[in-house]
Write a protein that holds these residues in place. Sequence first.
Motif, PDB file in Angstrom:
ATOM      1  N   ARG A   9       0.702  -1.140   0.019  1.00 46.44           N
ATOM      2  CA  ARG A   9       0.021   0.084   0.072  1.00 46.44           C
ATOM      3  C   ARG A   9       0.901   1.114   0.087  1.00 46.44           C
ATOM      4  O   ARG A   9       1.982   1.321   0.496  1.00 46.44           O
ATOM      5  N   ALA A  11       0.034   6.012  -0.051  1.00 46.98           N
ATOM      6  CA  ALA A  11      -0.793   7.018  -0.219  1.00 46.98           C
ATOM      7  C   ALA A  11       0.083   8.102  -0.147  1.00 46.98           C
ATOM      8  O   ALA A  11       1.142   8.252   0.466  1.00 46.98           O
ATOM      9  N   GLU A  79     -12.453   7.546  -3.591  1.00 45.89           N
ATOM     10  CA  GLU A  79     -12.704   6.869  -2.284  1.00 45.89           C
ATOM     11  C   GLU A  79     -13.947   7.453  -1.715  1.00 45.89           C
ATOM     12  O   GLU A  79     -14.453   8.307  -1.990  1.00 45.89           O
ATOM     13  N   TRP A  82     -15.999  10.272   4.218  1.00 49.20           N
ATOM     14  CA  TRP A  82     -16.605  10.169   5.451  1.00 49.20           C
ATOM     15  C   TRP A  82     -16.152  11.299   6.319  1.00 49.20           C
ATOM     16  O   TRP A  82     -15.284  12.039   5.983  1.00 49.20           O
ATOM     17  N   ARG A  91      -4.623   7.194  -3.124  1.00 45.34           N
ATOM     18  CA  ARG A  91      -4.201   5.944  -2.431  1.00 45.34           C
ATOM     19  C   ARG A  91      -3.800   4.839  -3.615  1.00 45.34           C
ATOM     20  O   ARG A  91      -4.546   4.811  -4.641  1.00 45.34           O
ATOM     21  N   TYR A 108       3.827   6.222   2.710  1.00 44.76           N
ATOM     22  CA  TYR A 108       2.951   7.432   3.041  1.00 44.76           C
ATOM     23  C   TYR A 108       3.669   8.552   2.677  1.00 44.76           C
ATOM     24  O   TYR A 108       4.436   9.007   3.563  1.00 44.76           O
ATOM     25  N   THR A 115      -3.584   9.653   7.669  1.00 45.71           N
ATOM     26  CA  THR A 115      -4.728   8.952   7.115  1.00 45.71           C
ATOM     27  C   THR A 115      -4.794   7.445   7.991  1.00 45.71           C
ATOM     28  O   THR A 115      -5.814   6.972   7.995  1.00 45.71           O
ATOM     29  N   ARG A 116      -3.858   7.020   8.360  1.00 44.64           N
ATOM     30  CA  ARG A 116      -3.514   5.923   8.686  1.00 44.64           C
ATOM     31  C   ARG A 116      -4.319   5.802  10.144  1.00 44.64           C
ATOM     32  O   ARG A 116      -4.059   6.514  11.116  1.00 44.64           O
ATOM     33  N   PRO A 117      -5.050   4.516  10.315  1.00 38.83           N
ATOM     34  CA  PRO A 117      -5.726   4.370  11.728  1.00 38.83           C
ATOM     35  C   PRO A 117      -4.871   4.091  12.847  1.00 38.83           C
ATOM     36  O   PRO A 117      -3.581   3.754  12.740  1.00 38.83           O
TER      37      PRO A 117
END
Length: 117
Positions: A9, A11, A79, A82, A91, A108, A115-117
């Motif tokens: 991944r 972004a 995307e 939210w 991304r 990233y 943006t990452r949890p």
Amino acid sequence: MSGTVRAVRGATGVRADTRQDIRTATEDLVRELLGHNGLAAADVEALFFTVTPDLTADIPPLVLQERGVLNVPCLCSAEPRWDGEMPRVIRVMALVHADRDASLEPVYLSGAAATRP
Ligand SMILES: O=C(O)C(=O)C[C@]1(C(=O)O)C=C[C@@H](O)C=C1
């Protein structure tokens, strides 16, 4: 090219909704994702992008096609929106050939780590 197909991944934030900024961000993201993970263009099988809906001036697959960066199957979608979503983010999920035990790390850029949890 060797190994199995793995996913990695990345972004990046995009400075503004302009063709130039989307081009620069897309090329930087793909280059850094491959470089950071020791991957060559020939290792890439496919790229799946999302863009936040506020990016309208261009889309990453067209950038790659026009610049001849990578000639692999690409898909791009919006995307979902939210609450609290970071604006202007590209991304990517790259499907790549790599050894099963290779450590593939997400990349990233330009504030997108937030943006990452
Ligand atoms: O990894 C990212 O780019 C994130 O923004 C995190 C996250 C997630 O919650 O897992 C959020 C939305 C994306 O569609 C994918 C991943």
